[in-house]
Scaffold this active site. Structure first.
Site, PDB file in Angstrom:
ATOM      1  N   ASP A 129       0.785  -1.256   0.000  1.00 12.12           N
ATOM      2  CA  ASP A 129       0.000   0.000   0.000  1.00 12.12           C
ATOM      3  C   ASP A 129       0.813   1.301   0.000  1.00 12.12           C
ATOM      4  O   ASP A 129       0.438   2.268   0.692  1.00 12.12           O
ATOM      5  CB  ASP A 129      -0.948   0.015   1.206  1.00 12.12           C
ATOM      6  N   GLU A 134      -4.631  -0.817  -1.325  1.00 11.05           N
ATOM      7  CA  GLU A 134      -5.938  -0.903  -0.663  1.00 11.05           C
ATOM      8  C   GLU A 134      -6.892   0.037  -1.396  1.00 11.05           C
ATOM      9  O   GLU A 134      -6.551   1.199  -1.663  1.00 11.05           O
ATOM     10  CB  GLU A 134      -5.842  -0.490   0.812  1.00 11.05           C
ATOM     11  N   LYS A 136      -6.658  -4.875  -3.154  1.00  9.69           N
ATOM     12  CA  LYS A 136      -7.286  -5.533  -2.003  1.00  9.69           C
ATOM     13  C   LYS A 136      -8.312  -4.600  -1.366  1.00  9.69           C
ATOM     14  O   LYS A 136      -8.050  -3.414  -1.199  1.00  9.69           O
ATOM     15  CB  LYS A 136      -6.221  -5.969  -0.985  1.00  9.69           C
ATOM     16  N   LYS A 166      -7.580  -4.895   4.844  1.00 11.02           N
ATOM     17  CA  LYS A 166      -6.263  -4.540   5.372  1.00 11.02           C
ATOM     18  C   LYS A 166      -5.242  -5.620   5.020  1.00 11.02           C
ATOM     19  O   LYS A 166      -4.111  -5.327   4.672  1.00 11.02           O
ATOM     20  CB  LYS A 166      -6.336  -4.345   6.898  1.00 11.02           C
ATOM     21  N   VAL A 224       3.223   0.289   4.239  1.00 10.01           N
ATOM     22  CA  VAL A 224       2.471   1.059   5.235  1.00 10.01           C
ATOM     23  C   VAL A 224       1.050   0.506   5.381  1.00 10.01           C
ATOM     24  O   VAL A 224       0.504  -0.050   4.442  1.00 10.01           O
ATOM     25  CB  VAL A 224       2.407   2.550   4.833  1.00 10.01           C
ATOM     26  N   THR A 225       0.497   0.691   6.580  1.00  7.45           N
ATOM     27  CA  THR A 225       1.177   1.132   7.764  1.00  7.45           C
ATOM     28  C   THR A 225       1.567  -0.089   8.598  1.00  7.45           C
ATOM     29  O   THR A 225       0.927  -1.133   8.519  1.00  7.45           O
ATOM     30  CB  THR A 225       0.288   2.066   8.633  1.00  7.45           C
ATOM     31  N   CYS A 259      -2.005  -2.529   7.794  1.00  2.00           N
ATOM     32  CA  CYS A 259      -1.983  -3.452   6.644  1.00  2.00           C
ATOM     33  C   CYS A 259      -0.748  -4.339   6.596  1.00  2.00           C
ATOM     34  O   CYS A 259      -0.832  -5.487   6.161  1.00  2.00           O
ATOM     35  CB  CYS A 259      -2.150  -2.663   5.355  1.00  2.00           C
ATOM     36  N   GLN A 317       8.447 -13.540  21.409  1.00  2.00           N
ATOM     37  CA  GLN A 317       8.074 -14.937  21.668  1.00  2.00           C
ATOM     38  C   GLN A 317       8.711 -15.885  20.654  1.00  2.00           C
ATOM     39  O   GLN A 317       8.064 -16.777  20.102  1.00  2.00           O
ATOM     40  CB  GLN A 317       6.551 -15.096  21.649  1.00  2.00           C
TER      41      GLN A 317
HETATM   42  C1  C5J Z   1      -3.047   0.545   5.566  1.00  6.54           C
HETATM   43  C2  C5J Z   1      -4.773   1.732   6.744  1.00  6.54           C
HETATM   44  N1  C5J Z   1      -2.560   0.374   4.354  1.00  6.54           N
HETATM   45  N2  C5J Z   1      -3.942   2.163   7.693  1.00  6.54           N
HETATM   46  N3  C5J Z   1      -4.306   1.033   5.677  1.00  6.54           N
HETATM   47  O1  C5J Z   1      -2.361   0.322   6.548  1.00  6.54           O
HETATM   48  O2  C5J Z   1      -5.961   1.975   6.799  1.00  6.54           O
END
Ligand code: C5J
Length: 233
Positions: free
Chosen positions: A25, A73, A130, A133, A158-159, A163, A203
């Protein structure tokens, strides 16, 4: 022959022939003013820091023959694929599909939906559109990766905590070995970025391993930029 990448919680041996880089994204809607990210009240300039390392990593992976895939996205122009819940969380007048300076917010085909110029896909590289997320939700990403024999997935973009994280978790559940270069990820919230990366490698690497662009580039035989590997984790 595998290449070993220095990472947290432990070095990761990747099979270059079974590795792909997935860039999540890196769209104008998230990185530039007037898009979806800003419509949610975020300072989009905070995402700029990851652009340069991300570009360096993309170039090194292309040079090493590792496929680079991109995601975006966004939604259909008729918004048939937007859950009412997702719409409801947007501010009035700045909802998905509303007109903005870069076209309709988070809608496929609009200027804001496109990938930023610096990281634009090369002709022939896969771009996954897509609606959610996670990059595996309602897409053919898994089919494409398995058909290409990919087992090791480097995920950046990102972010970090939205996502990228959702995709890392999805990939982990599907049996991919996941490596996340932290400096190639960005968030509107510094603390979420740090904690998001820490959650991946905690972990014993519950979702995967965390590293840097330079560590991957070096492992694949490319030139680092001279930064300390710890920087940007
Ligand atoms: C992504 C969002 N790409 N933060 N989307 O992280 O809504």
């Amino acid at each position: 022959m595998s290449v070993t990448v220095d990472a947290q919680p432990a070095p990761v041996a990747l099979d270059p022939a079974a590795t792909a880089l997935l860039v999540i994204d890196m769209q104008r809607d998230f990185l530039e003013p007037g898009g979806f990210g800003e419509s949610l009240g975020n300072d989009v300039s905070l995402l700029r820091a990851c652009v340069e390392p991300c570009g360096r990593l993309m170039q090194a992976m292309r040079a090493a023959g590792v496929p680079v895939l991109h995601t975006r996205e966004g939604h259909r122009p008729g918004l048939e694929d937007v859950h009412p819940e997702k719409q409801a969380r947007c501010a009035p007048g700045r909802k998905i599909g509303d007109a903005g300076p870069m076209g309709r917010i988070l809608v496929r085909g609009e200027a804001g939906h496109d990938i930023i110029e610096e990281l634009y896909p090369l002709p022939g590289e896969v771009v996954i559109d897509k609606p959610g997320k996670g990059a595996f939700f309602a897409t053919d990403l898994d089919l494409l990766l398995r058909s290409a024999g990919v087992r090791d997935l480097i995920v950046c973009g990102v972010t970090t905590e939205v996502c990228v994280h959702t995709t890392v978790r999805e990939a982990n559940d599907r049996g991919y070995r996941v490596l996340v270069p932290g400096d190639c990820c960005g968030s509107y919230f510094e603390e979420f970025h740090k904690v998001g990366l820490a959650m991946i490698s905690a972990q014993g690497g519950i979702f995967g391993a965390v590293t840097t662009a330079d560590a991957i580039i070096e492992a694949f035989g490319g030139k680092r930029d001279g930064h300390d590997d710890k920087e940007g984790f």
